[in-house]
Design a protein around this motif. Structure first.
Motif, PDB file in Angstrom:
ATOM      1  N   ILE A  87       0.837  -1.195   0.000  1.00 53.26           N
ATOM      2  CA  ILE A  87       0.000   0.000   0.000  1.00 53.26           C
ATOM      3  C   ILE A  87       0.875   1.250   0.000  1.00 53.26           C
ATOM      4  CG2 ILE A  87      -1.557   1.366   1.444  1.00 53.26           C
ATOM      5  CD1 ILE A  87      -2.926  -1.269   2.213  1.00 53.26           C
ATOM      6  N   MET A  88       1.969   1.224   0.751  1.00 52.29           N
ATOM      7  CA  MET A  88       2.890   2.361   0.770  1.00 52.29           C
ATOM      8  C   MET A  88       3.521   2.573  -0.610  1.00 52.29           C
ATOM      9  SD  MET A  88       4.722   1.817   4.496  1.00 52.29           S
ATOM     10  CE  MET A  88       5.777   3.239   4.266  1.00 52.29           C
ATOM     11  N   ALA A  89       3.830   1.483  -1.325  1.00 52.00           N
ATOM     12  CA  ALA A  89       4.387   1.604  -2.672  1.00 52.00           C
ATOM     13  C   ALA A  89       3.374   2.235  -3.624  1.00 52.00           C
ATOM     14  CB  ALA A  89       4.817   0.230  -3.185  1.00 52.00           C
ATOM     15  N   ALA A  90       2.101   1.833  -3.506  1.00 52.03           N
ATOM     16  CA  ALA A  90       1.061   2.431  -4.339  1.00 52.03           C
ATOM     17  C   ALA A  90       0.849   3.894  -3.974  1.00 52.03           C
ATOM     18  CB  ALA A  90      -0.247   1.644  -4.167  1.00 52.03           C
ATOM     19  N   GLN A  91       0.941   4.206  -2.685  1.00 49.80           N
ATOM     20  CA  GLN A  91       0.821   5.598  -2.250  1.00 49.80           C
ATOM     21  C   GLN A  91       1.894   6.458  -2.907  1.00 49.80           C
ATOM     22  OE1 GLN A  91      -1.362   7.296  -0.583  1.00 49.80           O
ATOM     23  NE2 GLN A  91      -1.857   6.472   1.424  1.00 49.80           N
TER      24      GLN A  91
ATOM     25  N   ALA B  62       1.138   9.658  -5.098  1.00 51.90           N
ATOM     26  CA  ALA B  62       1.662  10.927  -4.586  1.00 51.90           C
ATOM     27  C   ALA B  62       2.546  11.613  -5.621  1.00 51.90           C
ATOM     28  CB  ALA B  62       2.439  10.690  -3.296  1.00 51.90           C
ATOM     29  N   ASN B  63       3.323  10.824  -6.358  1.00 55.08           N
ATOM     30  CA  ASN B  63       4.165  11.404  -7.409  1.00 55.08           C
ATOM     31  C   ASN B  63       3.310  11.993  -8.525  1.00 55.08           C
ATOM     32  OD1 ASN B  63       6.889  11.725  -8.762  1.00 55.08           O
ATOM     33  ND2 ASN B  63       5.883  10.423 -10.265  1.00 55.08           N
ATOM     34  N   ASN B  64       2.235  11.295  -8.884  1.00 51.88           N
ATOM     35  CA  ASN B  64       1.319  11.837  -9.894  1.00 51.88           C
ATOM     36  C   ASN B  64       0.729  13.163  -9.428  1.00 51.88           C
ATOM     37  OD1 ASN B  64       1.698   9.645 -11.596  1.00 51.88           O
ATOM     38  ND2 ASN B  64      -0.130   8.571 -10.908  1.00 51.88           N
ATOM     39  N   LEU B  65       0.273  13.184  -8.187  1.00 50.97           N
ATOM     40  CA  LEU B  65      -0.358  14.395  -7.668  1.00 50.97           C
ATOM     41  C   LEU B  65       0.644  15.545  -7.591  1.00 50.97           C
ATOM     42  CD1 LEU B  65      -2.999  15.547  -6.558  1.00 50.97           C
ATOM     43  CD2 LEU B  65      -2.284  14.805  -4.274  1.00 50.97           C
ATOM     44  N   ALA B  66       1.884  15.231  -7.223  1.00 46.88           N
ATOM     45  CA  ALA B  66       2.904  16.271  -7.126  1.00 46.88           C
ATOM     46  C   ALA B  66       3.229  16.881  -8.486  1.00 46.88           C
ATOM     47  CB  ALA B  66       4.174  15.704  -6.502  1.00 46.88           C
TER      48      ALA B  66
ATOM     49  N   PHE C  15       0.321   4.471 -13.734  1.00 48.28           N
ATOM     50  CA  PHE C  15      -0.733   3.641 -13.167  1.00 48.28           C
ATOM     51  C   PHE C  15      -0.199   2.906 -11.942  1.00 48.28           C
ATOM     52  CE2 PHE C  15      -2.177   3.588 -17.714  1.00 48.28           C
ATOM     53  CZ  PHE C  15      -3.360   4.276 -17.506  1.00 48.28           C
ATOM     54  N   ALA C  16      -1.104   2.538 -11.062  1.00 51.94           N
ATOM     55  CA  ALA C  16      -0.770   1.675  -9.926  1.00 51.94           C
ATOM     56  C   ALA C  16      -1.861   0.627  -9.813  1.00 51.94           C
ATOM     57  CB  ALA C  16      -0.673   2.481  -8.638  1.00 51.94           C
ATOM     58  N   GLN C  17      -1.462  -0.620  -9.594  1.00 53.31           N
ATOM     59  CA  GLN C  17      -2.453  -1.673  -9.446  1.00 53.31           C
ATOM     60  C   GLN C  17      -1.967  -2.672  -8.404  1.00 53.31           C
ATOM     61  OE1 GLN C  17      -2.848  -3.751 -13.220  1.00 53.31           O
ATOM     62  NE2 GLN C  17      -1.204  -5.171 -12.733  1.00 53.31           N
ATOM     63  N   ALA C  18      -2.893  -3.426  -7.861  1.00 58.97           N
ATOM     64  CA  ALA C  18      -2.560  -4.461  -6.879  1.00 58.97           C
ATOM     65  C   ALA C  18      -3.016  -5.810  -7.418  1.00 58.97           C
ATOM     66  CB  ALA C  18      -3.228  -4.171  -5.547  1.00 58.97           C
TER      67      ALA C  18
ATOM     68  N   ASP D 177      -8.947  12.359  -8.766  1.00 61.11           N
ATOM     69  CA  ASP D 177      -8.810  10.897  -8.724  1.00 61.11           C
ATOM     70  C   ASP D 177      -7.598  10.484  -7.905  1.00 61.11           C
ATOM     71  OD1 ASP D 177     -11.052  10.584 -10.243  1.00 61.11           O
ATOM     72  OD2 ASP D 177      -9.995  10.139 -12.118  1.00 61.11           O
ATOM     73  N   GLU D 178      -6.479  11.200  -8.096  1.00 54.70           N
ATOM     74  CA  GLU D 178      -5.257  10.850  -7.367  1.00 54.70           C
ATOM     75  C   GLU D 178      -5.438  11.069  -5.865  1.00 54.70           C
ATOM     76  OE1 GLU D 178      -2.784   9.329  -8.688  1.00 54.70           O
ATOM     77  OE2 GLU D 178      -3.471   9.549 -10.750  1.00 54.70           O
ATOM     78  N   LEU D 179      -6.053  12.176  -5.485  1.00 49.87           N
ATOM     79  CA  LEU D 179      -6.275  12.458  -4.067  1.00 49.87           C
ATOM     80  C   LEU D 179      -7.222  11.439  -3.451  1.00 49.87           C
ATOM     81  CD1 LEU D 179      -5.700  14.336  -1.706  1.00 49.87           C
ATOM     82  CD2 LEU D 179      -7.603  15.772  -2.456  1.00 49.87           C
ATOM     83  N   THR D 180      -8.258  11.057  -4.195  1.00 51.39           N
ATOM     84  CA  THR D 180      -9.196  10.048  -3.701  1.00 51.39           C
ATOM     85  C   THR D 180      -8.496   8.706  -3.505  1.00 51.39           C
ATOM     86  OG1 THR D 180     -11.017  11.147  -4.860  1.00 51.39           O
ATOM     87  CG2 THR D 180     -11.359   8.860  -4.183  1.00 51.39           C
ATOM     88  N   SER D 181      -7.626   8.341  -4.443  1.00 54.45           N
ATOM     89  CA  SER D 181      -6.886   7.083  -4.325  1.00 54.45           C
ATOM     90  C   SER D 181      -5.961   7.098  -3.112  1.00 54.45           C
ATOM     91  CB  SER D 181      -6.071   6.840  -5.601  1.00 54.45           C
ATOM     92  OG  SER D 181      -6.902   6.672  -6.724  1.00 54.45           O
TER      93      SER D 181
END
Length: 247
Positions: free
Chosen positions: A15-19, A23-27, A38-41, A211-215
């Motif tokens: 979860i920290m890796a996806a964060q 976070a990089n996208n939002l920045a 993209f990030a997926q699990a 979308d990024e903030l919601t994720s």
């Protein structure tokens, strides 16, 4: 119990890796020409020896990059260029390889070399573009670079070079750790004359900040769940130990 703790711990770590990806996208939501990641699990079974997989753990990964286009903002600056539709501006990466960008905020250094906003050389017909002293530089829709030589009248124009514009298939493109886009096999691309540039415009990032903030918020809640799970596992382990001591 230790297996359950490992699963909860591994989930929290992923979860920290996806964060970090979100976070990089939002920045970079306001970074010119930025392409969001993209990030997926994925759920993967845990196997012990020859037994069946009775547990599963999550794995966060970056499966690729979002190559959708950002909006075009008018700047009115002569050396600002936006690629219309599909296509890329070819540049020279710090390691000398060919890379691609849609961030068309160009500039000239004191030696006349045409650079991107982060100081990478823009490629032309025969390599990095260098311009002689000029009173004015104009960029055409096809990437043609024209100048009015220093000291000449306004009706004197000279065509110097042409920006290399390419259009590789998006499935063959990957983003490196330096944030630059490259061909998956490292192949140099041929110029594509169908690509057009729009002078005086820049392309925004394709990041959807909402979308990024919601994720990020959703992932934070999931992380809390895993922390609570580890706490419950610890309490169950302590209770089991207490029961064994009373026997």
């Amino acid at each position: 119990m230790d297996k359950a703790v490992y699963i909860a711990m591994a989930s929290g770590q992923n979860i920290m890796a996806a964060q970090a990806i979100h976070a990089n996208n939002l920045a970079n939501a306001n970074t010119t020409g930025f392409q969001a990641d993209f990030a997926q699990a994925r759920s993967l079974g845990v196997y012990y020896g020859e037994g069946l997989s009775t547990r599963a753990y999550s794995r966060a990964e970056n499966p690729g990059t979002d190559f959708n286009r950002g909006a075009l903002n008018e700047t009115g600056r002569d050396l600002d260029m936006a690629v219309e539709g599909d296509g890329w501006i070819a540049i020279q990466a710090p390691d000398g390889s060919e890379a691609f960008t849609r961030a068309g905020s160009l500039k000239l250094d004191p030696t006349g070399q045409l650079l991107t906003g982060n100081n990478l050389p823009v490629l032309g017909n025969a390599g990095p573009i260098a311009l002689p002293p000029a009173d004015k530089v104009s960029l055409g829709a096809d990437g043609t670079i024209s100048i009015r030589p220093a000291g000449q009248t306004t009706d004197v124009l000279a065509t110097i070079d042409r920006i290399k514009l390419v259009k590789p298939d998006s499935v063959d493109l990957v983003k490196g750790n330096d944030g630059l886009i490259r061909h998956r096999d490292g192949e140099k691309q041929l110029p594509d004359a169908s690509i057009r540039l729009r002078s005086g415009f820049l392309e925004t990032s394709n990041v959807n900040a909402v979308d990024e903030l919601t994720s990020i918020m959703a992932l934070a809640r999931q992380f809390e769940v895993n922390v609570k799970m580890m706490k419950v596992i610890e309490e169950n382990s302590s209770a089991a130990s207490q029961v064994l001591r009373t026997q």
